[in-house]
Design an enzyme around this catalytic site. Sequence first.
Site, short mmCIF file in Angstrom:
data_model
loop_
_atom_site.label_atom_id
_atom_site.label_comp_id
_atom_site.label_asym_id
_atom_site.label_seq_id
_atom_site.Cartn_x
_atom_site.Cartn_y
_atom_site.Cartn_z
N THR A 194 -7.36 9.66 0.78
CA THR A 194 -6.41 8.96 -0.01
C THR A 194 -7.03 8.23 -1.52
O THR A 194 -8.03 7.76 -1.25
CB THR A 194 -5.72 7.81 1.03
OG1 THR A 194 -4.61 7.22 0.42
CG2 THR A 194 -6.81 6.70 1.64
N ARG A 195 -5.79 7.90 -2.10
CA ARG A 195 -6.30 6.84 -3.19
C ARG A 195 -5.37 6.01 -3.33
O ARG A 195 -5.15 5.06 -4.36
CB ARG A 195 -6.13 7.70 -4.57
CG ARG A 195 -4.97 8.86 -4.53
CD ARG A 195 -4.74 9.51 -5.87
NE ARG A 195 -3.87 8.57 -6.88
CZ ARG A 195 -2.48 8.90 -6.98
NH1 ARG A 195 -2.00 9.95 -6.25
NH2 ARG A 195 -1.73 8.12 -7.57
N HIS A 199 -0.20 2.05 4.52
CA HIS A 199 0.73 1.08 5.02
C HIS A 199 1.13 1.67 6.56
O HIS A 199 0.55 2.66 7.03
CB HIS A 199 2.04 1.07 4.35
CG HIS A 199 1.91 0.45 2.88
ND1 HIS A 199 1.35 -0.62 2.55
CD2 HIS A 199 1.96 1.32 1.63
CE1 HIS A 199 1.40 -1.01 1.39
NE2 HIS A 199 1.42 0.26 0.74
N HIS A 202 1.56 5.45 7.28
CA HIS A 202 0.13 6.12 7.12
C HIS A 202 -0.84 5.93 8.37
O HIS A 202 -1.35 6.92 8.81
CB HIS A 202 -0.70 5.58 5.64
CG HIS A 202 -0.07 5.95 4.51
ND1 HIS A 202 0.47 4.59 3.91
CD2 HIS A 202 0.35 6.90 3.78
CE1 HIS A 202 0.94 5.17 2.85
NE2 HIS A 202 0.92 6.24 2.67
N ARG A 288 2.44 16.42 1.46
CA ARG A 288 3.43 16.91 0.48
C ARG A 288 2.64 16.60 -0.90
O ARG A 288 2.33 15.48 -0.87
CB ARG A 288 4.59 16.19 0.60
CG ARG A 288 5.53 16.96 0.05
CD ARG A 288 6.94 15.93 0.19
NE ARG A 288 8.19 16.61 -0.70
CZ ARG A 288 8.14 16.15 -1.99
NH1 ARG A 288 7.34 15.59 -2.59
NH2 ARG A 288 9.23 16.83 -2.63
#
Length: 568
Positions: A194-195, A199, A202, A288
């Site tokens: 992740t970057r 929340h 996730h 996605r």
Amino acid sequence: MTLANLAPVPELYVSYDSAQKLKTEAGDLISHDLSPRQLCDLEMLMNGAFNPLKGFLGEADYDSVVETMRLKDGALWPMPITLDVSETFAEGVETGQDIALRDQEGVILAIMSVTDKWVPNKSREAEKVFGADDSAHPAVNYLHNQAGKVYLGGPITGIQQPVHYDFKARRDTPNELRAFFRKMGWRKVVAFQTRNPLHRAHQELTFRAAKEAQANLLIHPVVGMTKPGDVDHFTRVRCYEAVLDQYPAATTTMSLLNLAMRMAGPREAVWHGLIRKNHGVTHFIVGRDHAGPGKNSAGEDFYGPYDAQDLFREHQEEMGIEMVDFKHMVYVQERAQYEPADEVEEGATVLNISGTELRRRLAEGLEIPEWFSFPQVVKELRRTRPPRAQQGFTVFLTGLSGSGKSTIANALMIKLMEMGGRPVTLLDGDIVRKNLSSELGFSKEHRDLNIRRIGYVASEITKNGGIAICAPIAPYATTRRAVREDIEQFGAFIEVHVATSIEECERRDRKGLYKLAREGKIKEFTGISDPYDVPENPELRLDTETVDVDHCAHQILLKLESLGLIGA
Ligand code: PPS
């Protein structure tokens, strides 16, 4: 079933004693100062994250990677890892020569034995690797506007690891993570790349992914370079730490990856998979639009939403890492929980806050509901992203000499000072040339340097919550764009094109310069004998020929108000 093989991956470091010796010898070599991106790449090369690479790619490997996603020996490798240098530097280097690679403080980190030196076809690289030669893509923009013209390739001898002062305990090399998994008895590990801040959605999806794969979970955020405009990694790591408490103890860990992302969608997903495989991971979550760069210059997505998943699936067996599809999680109000969007009962109330909506709420200081995120995460985000009306910003006026930039900038400054609240600094073309850039002339190089200096000062002012008003000619679009990128990391950048025509500027000729330029007494004069790239999409375009100064300044204020930067 994929189980981890946790034997160490090869690193490029030499032993401590050899390193000490090499370091002394390397003092006599030609040195290259690594750019921030090259520094990330070098660390990944040396610690084995980019295994099987042994250095920056040579020309044959580069061609092969660009064309076929494979090294010339056939190994899958989708991303060209290259050492770009300026033409001037390249002139002083011969193949067969060793060069020292230094960090930005001048510390020697590695020696590279140069085997190849060539001028790459950057447009081909852009087309093949990133899918289009379109500078709206951050990596294509980097390739054309930041990377040097010449590539050097050759094996690396690692002398020492780059030093990090932040979150030391959270940074692990591939072999450190492998050793940790071994020690904990984790044989199946699913990694989440992740970057962005995490929340509740996730947290839910990563937890489910781990449960489905019956694996442990590695939160593996990128802290090297991400997409320009992202939340800075300091804030993100504090957010991640807050979320970590939400997972069952002893099933989940977090480690920081000093990778420089390219936002290359499908190729990037495969690259991410290979990097995670090197870290001892068995499963990888691909969502996605994985590592999507946003819209191209025609306003369309660069890649299809599931292109990354498709390419990963095609290669996962060869990579030895399994893909876990990202489930789009939504909040179901009646059930007060997150569920995969495709499993929600008909008629249920689904709540969702998009990234854009979240940024809007943060920018305007609006409520962010508990069902969406964790209070600690929201608190951290609010700390670094105060409402827009309290953030710093830059107003960047650009236009021909005599277009009225300085007069409008002065009027704007006074109006903003009258309103109060934030310090205001005026970086007028003439003032800057007197104080910051007194040694510079008007060649392209000097103009660029001048504008980059203005951009640097404005970005510092913006970062520290002030208002910078810049009023140089700034004739080149690429330089203006680079300055925008520097500043947008910290606050808003409002480009204002003072669109007075060359005829009108020449008619006014307040300083008598146009006359001299026409007579050839001033060379490289903007609009006469030097180009001016008209801004294509400025936030505001001002017409000074029919509108007076006071009103022009007022138009800027209205724009600032509509962007939420001033007022309430
Ligand atoms: S640049 O291109 O952005 O670096 O220029 P800038 O720093 O704004 O400086 C522009 C002022 O310098 C004077 N001047 C020239 N302008 C353009 N071309 C040439 N060759 C040149 N030589 C001197 C000119 O007075 C500009 O002032 P402004 O305020 O724009 O009229």
